[in-house]
Write a protein that holds these residues in place. Structure first.
Motif, PDB file in Angstrom:
ATOM      1  N   ASP A 284       0.740  -1.202  -0.016  1.00 34.56           N
ATOM      2  CA  ASP A 284      -0.037   0.202   0.125  1.00 34.56           C
ATOM      3  C   ASP A 284       0.785   1.301  -0.115  1.00 34.56           C
ATOM      4  O   ASP A 284       1.682   1.442   0.825  1.00 34.56           O
ATOM      5  CB  ASP A 284      -0.750   0.008   1.054  1.00 34.56           C
ATOM      6  N   VAL A 285       0.618   2.071  -0.962  1.00 36.62           N
ATOM      7  CA  VAL A 285       1.337   3.231  -1.024  1.00 36.62           C
ATOM      8  C   VAL A 285       0.581   4.553  -1.098  1.00 36.62           C
ATOM      9  O   VAL A 285      -0.693   4.576  -1.526  1.00 36.62           O
ATOM     10  CB  VAL A 285       1.994   3.412  -2.622  1.00 36.62           C
ATOM     11  N   ASP A 286       0.856   5.402   0.069  1.00 39.49           N
ATOM     12  CA  ASP A 286       0.012   6.711   0.145  1.00 39.49           C
ATOM     13  C   ASP A 286       1.077   7.785   0.485  1.00 39.49           C
ATOM     14  O   ASP A 286       1.516   8.026   1.481  1.00 39.49           O
ATOM     15  CB  ASP A 286      -0.892   6.601   1.404  1.00 39.49           C
ATOM     16  N   PHE A 287       1.272   8.480  -0.557  1.00 36.19           N
ATOM     17  CA  PHE A 287       2.294   9.430  -0.684  1.00 36.19           C
ATOM     18  C   PHE A 287       1.593  10.841  -0.681  1.00 36.19           C
ATOM     19  O   PHE A 287       0.802  11.272  -1.707  1.00 36.19           O
ATOM     20  CB  PHE A 287       3.478   9.251  -1.579  1.00 36.19           C
ATOM     21  N   VAL A 288       2.185  11.875   0.080  1.00 37.52           N
ATOM     22  CA  VAL A 288       1.875  13.294   0.070  1.00 37.52           C
ATOM     23  C   VAL A 288       3.191  14.009  -0.212  1.00 37.52           C
ATOM     24  O   VAL A 288       4.049  14.013   0.338  1.00 37.52           O
ATOM     25  CB  VAL A 288       1.218  13.877   1.289  1.00 37.52           C
TER      26      VAL A 288
ATOM     27  N   VAL B  16      -1.487  14.373  -4.099  1.00 34.51           N
ATOM     28  CA  VAL B  16      -1.533  12.739  -3.188  1.00 34.51           C
ATOM     29  C   VAL B  16      -1.350  11.717  -4.414  1.00 34.51           C
ATOM     30  O   VAL B  16      -2.070  11.762  -5.308  1.00 34.51           O
ATOM     31  CB  VAL B  16      -2.880  12.635  -2.240  1.00 34.51           C
TER      32      VAL B  16
ATOM     33  N   GLY C 195      -1.677   7.570  -4.264  1.00 35.85           N
ATOM     34  CA  GLY C 195      -2.157   6.395  -3.554  1.00 35.85           C
ATOM     35  C   GLY C 195      -2.424   5.135  -4.394  1.00 35.85           C
ATOM     36  O   GLY C 195      -3.444   5.215  -5.474  1.00 35.85           O
TER      37      GLY C 195
ATOM     38  N   SER D 264      -2.204   0.421  -4.411  1.00 33.73           N
ATOM     39  CA  SER D 264      -2.228  -1.032  -3.771  1.00 33.73           C
ATOM     40  C   SER D 264      -2.028  -1.926  -4.730  1.00 33.73           C
ATOM     41  O   SER D 264      -2.283  -1.695  -5.908  1.00 33.73           O
ATOM     42  CB  SER D 264      -3.301  -1.397  -2.917  1.00 33.73           C
TER      43      SER D 264
ATOM     44  N   SER E 113       3.129  10.798   4.774  1.00 31.50           N
ATOM     45  CA  SER E 113       3.255   9.620   3.609  1.00 31.50           C
ATOM     46  C   SER E 113       3.283   8.187   4.255  1.00 31.50           C
ATOM     47  O   SER E 113       3.968   7.985   5.331  1.00 31.50           O
ATOM     48  CB  SER E 113       4.400  10.078   2.630  1.00 31.50           C
ATOM     49  N   SER E 114       3.181   7.079   3.525  1.00 30.24           N
ATOM     50  CA  SER E 114       3.082   5.815   4.116  1.00 30.24           C
ATOM     51  C   SER E 114       3.609   4.811   3.075  1.00 30.24           C
ATOM     52  O   SER E 114       2.870   5.125   1.763  1.00 30.24           O
ATOM     53  CB  SER E 114       2.278   5.432   5.178  1.00 30.24           C
TER      54      SER E 114
ATOM     55  N   THR F 250       3.455   0.655   3.112  1.00 30.45           N
ATOM     56  CA  THR F 250       2.989  -0.493   4.024  1.00 30.45           C
ATOM     57  C   THR F 250       2.955  -1.608   3.179  1.00 30.45           C
ATOM     58  O   THR F 250       2.512  -1.924   2.356  1.00 30.45           O
ATOM     59  CB  THR F 250       1.483  -0.190   4.559  1.00 30.45           C
TER      60      THR F 250
END
Length: 129
Positions: free
Chosen positions: A44-48, A89, A91, A93, A121-122, A124
């Protein structure tokens, strides 16, 4: 995550492990997440990104080394262009069939303009089986 300026030569590393027993995944300091056992892996990619220059082009790549230290293979690459200065943003998966000693990591590449990865950002990794 680490907050780093996005540029053409720097990979920025921040990792979160979602495996309660911690027997299937191992954190490699600033190098990614390593699988200990075979199994399906969800990424899971969530970047700001704070874009500080108009017309910034950014590519985010999810990479796998099989085994650790081997040539990196791109599992997914996403490109975005930001015409104005603002937060962007990104994001998504993806799933991969993992083997023991695989290493998963990401790379952020700005081919033009300027941006900074924000601490919200994450990246995971979850081993599902």
């Amino acid at each position: 995550p680490n907050t780093e300026t996005v540029n053409n030569t720097s990979d920025t590393g921040s990792y979160s492990i979602n495996n309660p027993s911690n027997t299937k995944l191992e954190l490699l300091s600033n190098q990614g997440v390593k699988t200990i056992a075979d199994g399906i892996v969800r990424i899971d990619v969530d970047f700001v990104l704070e874009v500080t220059s108009a017309n910034t082009d950014v590519e985010i790549s999810i990479l796998r080394e099989r085994p650790e230290g081997a040539t990196q293979t791109t599992l997914q690459a996403v490109e975005r262009r930001m015409p104005n200065t603002a937060n962007m943003v990104i994001g998504f998966s993806l799933y991969a069939a993992g083997r023991a000693d695989d290493v998963y990591l990401y790379k952020i590449h700005a081919s033009s303009g300027a941006a900074t990865l924000k601490t919200a950002s994450s990246f995971t990794i979850t081993q599902l089986s």
